[in-house]
Write a protein that holds these residues in place. Sequence first.
Motif, PDB file in Angstrom:
ATOM      1  N   LEU A  18      17.658   3.789  28.793  1.00  0.00           N
ATOM      2  CA  LEU A  18      17.790   5.233  28.979  1.00  0.00           C
ATOM      3  C   LEU A  18      17.982   5.964  27.657  1.00  0.00           C
ATOM      4  O   LEU A  18      17.534   7.092  27.495  1.00  0.00           O
ATOM      5  CB  LEU A  18      18.983   5.527  29.899  1.00  0.00           C
ATOM      6  N   VAL A  19      18.656   5.328  26.720  1.00  0.00           N
ATOM      7  CA  VAL A  19      18.923   6.005  25.454  1.00  0.00           C
ATOM      8  C   VAL A  19      17.765   5.815  24.481  1.00  0.00           C
ATOM      9  O   VAL A  19      17.190   6.782  23.982  1.00  0.00           O
ATOM     10  CB  VAL A  19      20.251   5.496  24.845  1.00  0.00           C
ATOM     11  N   HIS A  20      17.395   4.565  24.252  1.00  0.00           N
ATOM     12  CA  HIS A  20      16.336   4.340  23.267  1.00  0.00           C
ATOM     13  C   HIS A  20      14.954   4.662  23.828  1.00  0.00           C
ATOM     14  O   HIS A  20      14.016   4.886  23.075  1.00  0.00           O
ATOM     15  CB  HIS A  20      16.396   2.909  22.753  1.00  0.00           C
ATOM     16  N   GLY A  21      14.830   4.642  25.144  1.00  0.00           N
ATOM     17  CA  GLY A  21      13.543   4.981  25.729  1.00  0.00           C
ATOM     18  C   GLY A  21      13.489   6.418  26.222  1.00  0.00           C
ATOM     19  O   GLY A  21      12.613   6.770  27.010  1.00  0.00           O
ATOM     20  N   ALA A  22      14.445   7.251  25.752  1.00  0.00           N
ATOM     21  CA  ALA A  22      14.540   8.621  26.272  1.00  0.00           C
ATOM     22  C   ALA A  22      13.234   9.386  26.109  1.00  0.00           C
ATOM     23  O   ALA A  22      12.798  10.091  27.028  1.00  0.00           O
ATOM     24  CB  ALA A  22      15.682   9.357  25.568  1.00  0.00           C
ATOM     25  N   ALA A  23      12.591   9.231  24.957  1.00  0.00           N
ATOM     26  CA  ALA A  23      11.354   9.970  24.710  1.00  0.00           C
ATOM     27  C   ALA A  23      10.267   9.536  25.686  1.00  0.00           C
ATOM     28  O   ALA A  23       9.587  10.370  26.290  1.00  0.00           O
ATOM     29  CB  ALA A  23      10.898   9.759  23.268  1.00  0.00           C
ATOM     30  N   ASP A  24      10.121   8.230  25.857  1.00  0.00           N
ATOM     31  CA  ASP A  24       9.084   7.724  26.761  1.00  0.00           C
ATOM     32  C   ASP A  24       9.345   8.176  28.195  1.00  0.00           C
ATOM     33  O   ASP A  24       8.417   8.552  28.922  1.00  0.00           O
ATOM     34  CB  ASP A  24       9.020   6.199  26.701  1.00  0.00           C
TER      35      ASP A  24
ATOM     36  N   ASP B 122      11.585  -4.560  32.285  1.00  0.00           N
ATOM     37  CA  ASP B 122      11.014  -4.488  33.622  1.00  0.00           C
ATOM     38  C   ASP B 122       9.694  -5.268  33.588  1.00  0.00           C
ATOM     39  O   ASP B 122       9.350  -5.842  32.560  1.00  0.00           O
ATOM     40  CB  ASP B 122      10.780  -3.007  33.979  1.00  0.00           C
ATOM     41  N   THR B 123       8.952  -5.246  34.683  1.00  0.00           N
ATOM     42  CA  THR B 123       7.686  -5.986  34.661  1.00  0.00           C
ATOM     43  C   THR B 123       6.668  -5.237  33.807  1.00  0.00           C
ATOM     44  O   THR B 123       6.800  -4.051  33.528  1.00  0.00           O
ATOM     45  CB  THR B 123       7.104  -6.131  36.074  1.00  0.00           C
ATOM     46  N   LEU B 124       5.667  -5.981  33.417  1.00  0.00           N
ATOM     47  CA  LEU B 124       4.559  -5.405  32.659  1.00  0.00           C
ATOM     48  C   LEU B 124       3.938  -4.257  33.454  1.00  0.00           C
ATOM     49  O   LEU B 124       3.650  -3.192  32.916  1.00  0.00           O
ATOM     50  CB  LEU B 124       3.524  -6.513  32.414  1.00  0.00           C
ATOM     51  N   ALA B 125       3.745  -4.483  34.754  1.00  0.00           N
ATOM     52  CA  ALA B 125       3.133  -3.462  35.605  1.00  0.00           C
ATOM     53  C   ALA B 125       3.986  -2.196  35.619  1.00  0.00           C
ATOM     54  O   ALA B 125       3.467  -1.088  35.477  1.00  0.00           O
ATOM     55  CB  ALA B 125       2.959  -3.998  37.020  1.00  0.00           C
ATOM     56  N   ALA B 126       5.310  -2.362  35.769  1.00  0.00           N
ATOM     57  CA  ALA B 126       6.195  -1.199  35.811  1.00  0.00           C
ATOM     58  C   ALA B 126       6.171  -0.462  34.469  1.00  0.00           C
ATOM     59  O   ALA B 126       6.283   0.755  34.416  1.00  0.00           O
ATOM     60  CB  ALA B 126       7.616  -1.623  36.144  1.00  0.00           C
ATOM     61  N   ASN B 127       6.024  -1.207  33.393  1.00  0.00           N
ATOM     62  CA  ASN B 127       5.949  -0.574  32.083  1.00  0.00           C
ATOM     63  C   ASN B 127       4.678   0.248  31.927  1.00  0.00           C
ATOM     64  O   ASN B 127       4.693   1.303  31.303  1.00  0.00           O
ATOM     65  CB  ASN B 127       6.025  -1.633  30.979  1.00  0.00           C
ATOM     66  N   ILE B 128       3.607  -0.258  32.477  1.00  0.00           N
ATOM     67  CA  ILE B 128       2.352   0.496  32.375  1.00  0.00           C
ATOM     68  C   ILE B 128       2.403   1.709  33.294  1.00  0.00           C
ATOM     69  O   ILE B 128       2.040   2.817  32.910  1.00  0.00           O
ATOM     70  CB  ILE B 128       1.152  -0.408  32.739  1.00  0.00           C
ATOM     71  N   ALA B 129       2.900   1.509  34.503  1.00  0.00           N
ATOM     72  CA  ALA B 129       2.959   2.592  35.482  1.00  0.00           C
ATOM     73  C   ALA B 129       4.247   3.385  35.328  1.00  0.00           C
ATOM     74  O   ALA B 129       4.868   3.776  36.311  1.00  0.00           O
ATOM     75  CB  ALA B 129       2.834   2.028  36.890  1.00  0.00           C
ATOM     76  N   LEU B 130       4.666   3.625  34.094  1.00  0.00           N
ATOM     77  CA  LEU B 130       5.884   4.381  33.843  1.00  0.00           C
ATOM     78  C   LEU B 130       5.752   5.789  34.417  1.00  0.00           C
ATOM     79  O   LEU B 130       4.788   6.487  34.139  1.00  0.00           O
ATOM     80  CB  LEU B 130       6.140   4.443  32.341  1.00  0.00           C
ATOM     81  N   GLY B 131       6.697   6.186  35.232  1.00  0.00           N
ATOM     82  CA  GLY B 131       6.664   7.525  35.813  1.00  0.00           C
ATOM     83  C   GLY B 131       5.790   7.616  37.046  1.00  0.00           C
ATOM     84  O   GLY B 131       5.685   8.667  37.647  1.00  0.00           O
ATOM     85  N   ALA B 132       5.158   6.506  37.412  1.00  0.00           N
ATOM     86  CA  ALA B 132       4.324   6.509  38.612  1.00  0.00           C
ATOM     87  C   ALA B 132       4.497   5.174  39.322  1.00  0.00           C
ATOM     88  O   ALA B 132       3.563   4.380  39.431  1.00  0.00           O
ATOM     89  CB  ALA B 132       2.857   6.735  38.238  1.00  0.00           C
ATOM     90  N   PRO B 133       5.726   4.896  39.771  1.00  0.00           N
ATOM     91  CA  PRO B 133       6.039   3.556  40.283  1.00  0.00           C
ATOM     92  C   PRO B 133       5.186   3.123  41.479  1.00  0.00           C
ATOM     93  O   PRO B 133       5.034   1.941  41.705  1.00  0.00           O
ATOM     94  CB  PRO B 133       7.518   3.645  40.659  1.00  0.00           C
ATOM     95  N   GLY B 134       4.627   4.061  42.229  1.00  0.00           N
ATOM     96  CA  GLY B 134       3.892   3.648  43.421  1.00  0.00           C
ATOM     97  C   GLY B 134       2.424   3.349  43.185  1.00  0.00           C
ATOM     98  O   GLY B 134       1.677   3.149  44.133  1.00  0.00           O
ATOM     99  N   THR B 135       2.031   3.315  41.919  1.00  0.00           N
ATOM    100  CA  THR B 135       0.614   3.184  41.623  1.00  0.00           C
ATOM    101  C   THR B 135       0.010   1.892  42.170  1.00  0.00           C
ATOM    102  O   THR B 135       0.642   0.834  42.098  1.00  0.00           O
ATOM    103  CB  THR B 135       0.392   3.212  40.101  1.00  0.00           C
ATOM    104  N   ALA B 136      -1.194   2.010  42.690  1.00  0.00           N
ATOM    105  CA  ALA B 136      -1.867   0.836  43.244  1.00  0.00           C
ATOM    106  C   ALA B 136      -2.087  -0.193  42.150  1.00  0.00           C
ATOM    107  O   ALA B 136      -2.369   0.137  41.004  1.00  0.00           O
ATOM    108  CB  ALA B 136      -3.214   1.238  43.849  1.00  0.00           C
ATOM    109  N   ARG B 137      -1.906  -1.448  42.548  1.00  0.00           N
ATOM    110  CA  ARG B 137      -2.039  -2.582  41.654  1.00  0.00           C
ATOM    111  C   ARG B 137      -3.346  -2.562  40.863  1.00  0.00           C
ATOM    112  O   ARG B 137      -3.378  -2.796  39.660  1.00  0.00           O
ATOM    113  CB  ARG B 137      -1.999  -3.823  42.550  1.00  0.00           C
ATOM    114  N   GLU B 138      -4.401  -2.265  41.587  1.00  0.00           N
ATOM    115  CA  GLU B 138      -5.732  -2.328  40.988  1.00  0.00           C
ATOM    116  C   GLU B 138      -5.860  -1.318  39.837  1.00  0.00           C
ATOM    117  O   GLU B 138      -6.444  -1.614  38.793  1.00  0.00           O
ATOM    118  CB  GLU B 138      -6.780  -2.072  42.083  1.00  0.00           C
TER     119      GLU B 138
END
Lengths: 557, 611
Positions: B229-235, A427-443
Motif C-alpha cells: 500500500l505504501v510503496h505501491g501507492a502510485a501504481d 500476489d499472483t502474476l495474473a492479479a498483478n497484470i489485472a491491477l485495478g480490474a480483479p474480475g478480468t477474464a483469464r483469457e
Amino acid sequence: MDSVARPFDPRLLRQVPSTRRDVLLLGVLGAAVAVAVVTAAVALARALAAAVELRLEPAAITVFLLALTARAALTSGLGVVAARMAATAKATLRADLLAAVGRRGPGWLAGQRAGELATLTGRGLDALDGYFTGYLPQLVLGVTVPIGVLATLAFTDLASAVIVLVTLPLIPIFGILVGWQTRIATERQWRRLRMLGGHFLDMLSGLPTLKAFGRARAQVTAVREMADRHRTATMGTLRIAFLSALVLELVGTISVALVAVPVGLRLLGGGMTLAAAFTVLLLTPEAYAPLRAAGTRFHASMEGLTALDQAFTLLAAADGETSGSGSAGSARTAPRPGVIELQGVTVAYERTTALRDVDLTIRPGERIALVGPSGGGKSTLLNLLLGFTTPTAGRILVDGADLAELDLDGWRRQLGWVPQRAHLFADTLAANIALGAPGTARERVARAARAAALGPVVDALPQGLDTVLGERGHGLSSGERQRLALARAFLRDAPLLLLDEPTARLDAASEQAVVESTLSLVEGRTALLVAHRPALLAAATRVVRIDHGTLNELVTA
Amino acid sequence: MTTSAASPHAVAARSADLPGSELGKASGRGPGDAAVRRVLAFAYPLRWRFVGAGLLAAGTEAAGLGLMAAATWLLATAAGQPPLIALSIAIVLVRALAIGRGVLRYVERLASHDAVLRMVTEVRARIFAALVDRPPARRADALSRMVSDVDAVQDLVIRVMLPMAAAGLVAVAAVGTAMFADPAVALVLLAGLLVTGVALPLLAARLARHGAARLAPLRAAYAVDTVDLVHGAADLAAFGARPEYEARGTAHAAELARVERALALRSFAVDAAATTLGAVTAMAVMITALSRGLPGVWLAVLAVATLATGELALSLLAAARKGAEIQGSLRRVAELLDEPAAAADGGLPVPDGSVHLRLRGAGVRYRADAAPALHDIDLDLPPGRRIAVVGPSGAGKSTLLALLTGAITPDSGTATAEPAHAARSTDPTAENGDTDGSALAPSAPGVGMPIAAFDRHQWPAAVTGLLADAHLFHASVRDNLLLGRPDATEDELVAACRTAGLGDWVDAHGLDVRVGEDGAELSGGQRQRLALARAVLADPQVLLLDEPTEGLDPAQADAVLAAVLAHRRGRSVVLVTHRLSGLDAFDEVVVLDGGRVKERGTQGWVRAHGG
C-alpha cells in the motif's frame, strides 16, 4: 522527543474515539482495585491478629480470599482492557495512516516518508503493546490505590497516613529528578554507545568486503575489542541509570520501616490494636507499588509513546498539507481525453522548480517523446497528467475542462501508465497484470501478457499466471518487471498512455522485446513517452526536450 | 503484596516478530533445550561472576521477604507488650533490610549486567569468526536480526535465568525455614509454590509460544500489505486498485487485533490465577500452622512470608514468557555457533608472481530446482589480459567474479589458477589490447590447481577488487582505504583516490573524514569512487571490477574507467558492466545472458556492435 515525555497523549482520545470509553473503564476498574486492595488488607489484618491469639477467624479469611480474588481478577481486567485499547488503537491508526496515503496520493510519499510509514504502520505501532498493557494500568492504579490506602490509613492510624502522604510524592519527584540527571548523563554517552553498538552490525554488513581483501580474520579481534569497549561504556551509563531504580526502591522499603517501627512502639504502649497495626503494615507498601511499577516501566513504554507521536505527526501532516492530489472537489466526470492543454504550468517544490511556465498541447493520436537530462522535469510532467502532482501555477485542460476539477479516479481510468520501476504486489502474476480490474477474464490477462512479450516467462513457470510473486515482486528480473508493467497497460487498453523510460536499465535482449511490444502498444493511441533509445524515438510523432523545467520542441512531424 | 501485574500481552506480542516457520520448530520445547545450553556455555568462564550475581539477586528478594516477615514479627511481638529490649533486634533488622534491599538490587544489577556484557562480547566475537568461514552474503534485514538475536542472549541471562535462580533460591530457603518450624507447614508451602512457581510459569510460556505462533503469520501478511500500500501507492492510484488493497489490509489488521485481544485475555487469566493461588497458599499455611500448634506470632509471620514468596511467582511468569519469546533468537545464535568451519585453514601458497586463471566449462547452480546461474563458461585470463563481461542483471556476471575470488566453487567444470612467469607487458600499447598470445603464454603450461585449493586468506592478495557488495565501514576514509592495503603510505592512499577520481574531494576534505554508516555521509558517486580507490590501492594481480562506475554520469564514468585502466597497465582486469562505452580498451568482451556466454568478441567488438 519532548512532546512524548508526558505519560498520556491526549491526541489518542481524539484519533481513536473508542479509547475514551476504555479510559473511563480503566478508571472504574482502577477504583474497584483500590477497594479490593483495602478490603483484602483489612480482612487479612484481622485474620492475622486473630491467629496471633491462636484463633481462627473464618469470616476474615473468607473476606480476604474473596477480596484478593476480586483484586486479581480486576487487575487482570485492567490489563485486558488495556490490551483491547492497544489492539483497537493499532488497528485504527493503521487504517488511518493507510487511508492518509490513499487520500494524499503518491506524491505525498516522496523520499523518506514511504519507508517511515511502512515501518511505522507495520512493526512500529506494535510497540504500543508495551505502553498500554505495561504502563497505562499502573498509571491508573498509581492514582486510585494510593487514594484508597491513604483514606483507610487516615481512619486507622493518622500518623502513618501522614508518613505515607509525605513520602509518596518522593517517588515521582525523585523519579523525575534522577531521571532527568540520568538522561543528561545518558545522552552524553548515547552517541558513543550507538557507534560502538552499531559496530557489530557494520562489521557483519562489511564481512564480504573484509573477505574480499583478506582482512576478515584480523577483524575478529577488533570485534572483540570493540564489544569490550561497548561494555565499559555501557557500564558507565548503567551506574547512573540504575540510581533511579535504587531511589524508587528505597523510598518504598524505607517507608515500610518508617511506618512499622513507630507502630510497633505504639503497640508496646498499648495505644493501638494489633489488627490496626497489621492493616497499616500491609497497606503501606501497596501505596508505593503501582507508582514504582509505572516508574520502572516508563522507559520501556517510551518506544510506544514515540511511535504514537510519530503516527499523530504523520496524520496531522496528512491533514495539514494542501499540495497533494486528493480528489476533494472532484465533481465532474472525466471526459474521454481529447485535446490536452498545459497552460503556463509551473511545479515548484520546496527547493527546486521542476517545471517553469510550460505550455504544451497534446492532440489525440499524437505520440510525443520526451527527452532531456534526468532531473529535467520529464517525470514531473507525467505525474501532472496522472494527478500525482498539481500545478503550483497554471492549469491543465482536458477538452477544456480543468483537470483539477475532474474526478481523478475516473480520469485515471483513461490512462495507461508504465512507470520506470513498477511496484509488483505480493500476489499472483495474473492479479498483478489485472491491477485495478480483479474480475478480468483469464483469457484477456493471458493475451495482455503475450502482447507484452511476457508469454515465454509465464510459460516457463510451473504455475503460469497463478505464480505468486514474493514481496515487491521478488523473483522477477528487471526486464520481466518492465514487461509486466507493459502488460498492465495492454490490459488497461486506455486511450492515453504515459510511459516513463520503459527500456531503462534493460539489457539488449530484453530491450528489444520491450521496444517491440511498446511500439505495438502505442499504435493508434495518444502517448507521452520518456525515451532515450532511438528505437522508441522512431515511434514518436513529436520530440520535446525538457531541460531545467523548460520545454523545447525538437522535431515537429 | 503488590498491585503490579506482569505485562504478558506485550511479551507475547513481541515474540511474534519471529517468522512463523521458525516458531513451529521452536514450539513444544522448554527453555532448557540445547540452544540454551549452547549459549549458556559462554557463561562458564564467567561462572563466578554469575554465581555472585545470582546470590545478590536472591539476596535482594530475600531482603524484601525478610523485611515483611521481620515487620510482622515486630508487630505481633509488640502486641504482647514485652520489654522494649525484646524488639530492638527486630527494629534494627527492619531498618537494615529496608535499606539493604535497595542497595542489594543496585549492586546486583550492576554485577549481572557487567557479567552478561562480558559474555555477549565473546558471543559476538565467536559469531563473527563463525561467519568469516561461511560463504553466503546476507541480506540487510537478516543482519540486523542477527544483531538483535545476540542481544537476546542478554535477556536470557538477565530476564530469564537470574530471576529464576533468585526465585528458586528464595523458595528453597523459605521451604527450608518452614521445615524448621514444622514439616507439615513446609509441605503445604511447597505444594503452593510448585503450582504458582512451576506449573503456572510453564503454562504462561506455553501460551506465549502458542500466541506468537498464531500472530506471526498474521503480522507477516500485514507487513506485506503495508509495503504494497505504501510503496505501491502510485501504481494503485494510477490503476484505481487502492480500495481493493486497502480493504485487504484493513481486514488483516482487524483479524490481528481480534487475535491479540483473545490472547491477552488468556495471559491475564494466568496472572490472576497466580495471585489468587498465592493468597490461598498463605491461608492454608496459616491454618496448618495453627492446627500444628505453632506459636501465634509465627502464624502471622508465616502467612505474610508465604504471601511475599507467592509474589515471586509473578516475576517467574514474566521470566517464563521472556524465555519463550527469545527462544527463536537463541536457536539461531546456537546454530551459527555450531556451524562447522566451511573450509580448513591453510592450502597452497599463493604464487608471488603472476597467476593465470582459467575457467573450463564452469557451471554454478545455486539451487537444485532453479536454472543454473552459470553454464559451461570458458574463460582464459593470462597475466595482463583485460576482459569485459557484459549482460543484463541476473545474467551471472557477479557469479563469474565469485568463481574467480574463490567465494564459490564451480559445480561442474573447473576454476583453476597456475603460476605464470611471463614477463609483464610493459608495452604501452598493451592497453589498446595489443596482447600477443605467445608472449603471455605461461612458461609452465599445464593443469592449474583449483582456486579453492589455495590458502583462502592469502588468495585476495592475488585476486580481488571492487565487488558487488562493497561495503564502506563507519570509519574514516583512511581506514576504509587501508583495508585494501594496510601498509599503504599516505602518498599511495592519495594516488589511489586520484585514480578513482576522488582526488579533488580528498584535497578538500582530507582522509580523516568519517564516512557514516555504509558511507551514508557521502554522495552515491563519492561512495562508489571510494570503494574503487580501495580496490585500486589493493593492487592485486587480477583486479575485478563489478560495475565500478555505477552512480557516476557517463562522462565521469568513462574518465574514471580510463584512469583505472591506465593505472593497471599490463596487469589483468576483469570488468563487469552493463554499459558498453569504454570497452575499446579490452582484449575480450564476453556477453552473458541467462548464465551462458551468448557472444564473445575481441577488441573492436563493441564498435561493430554500435555501442
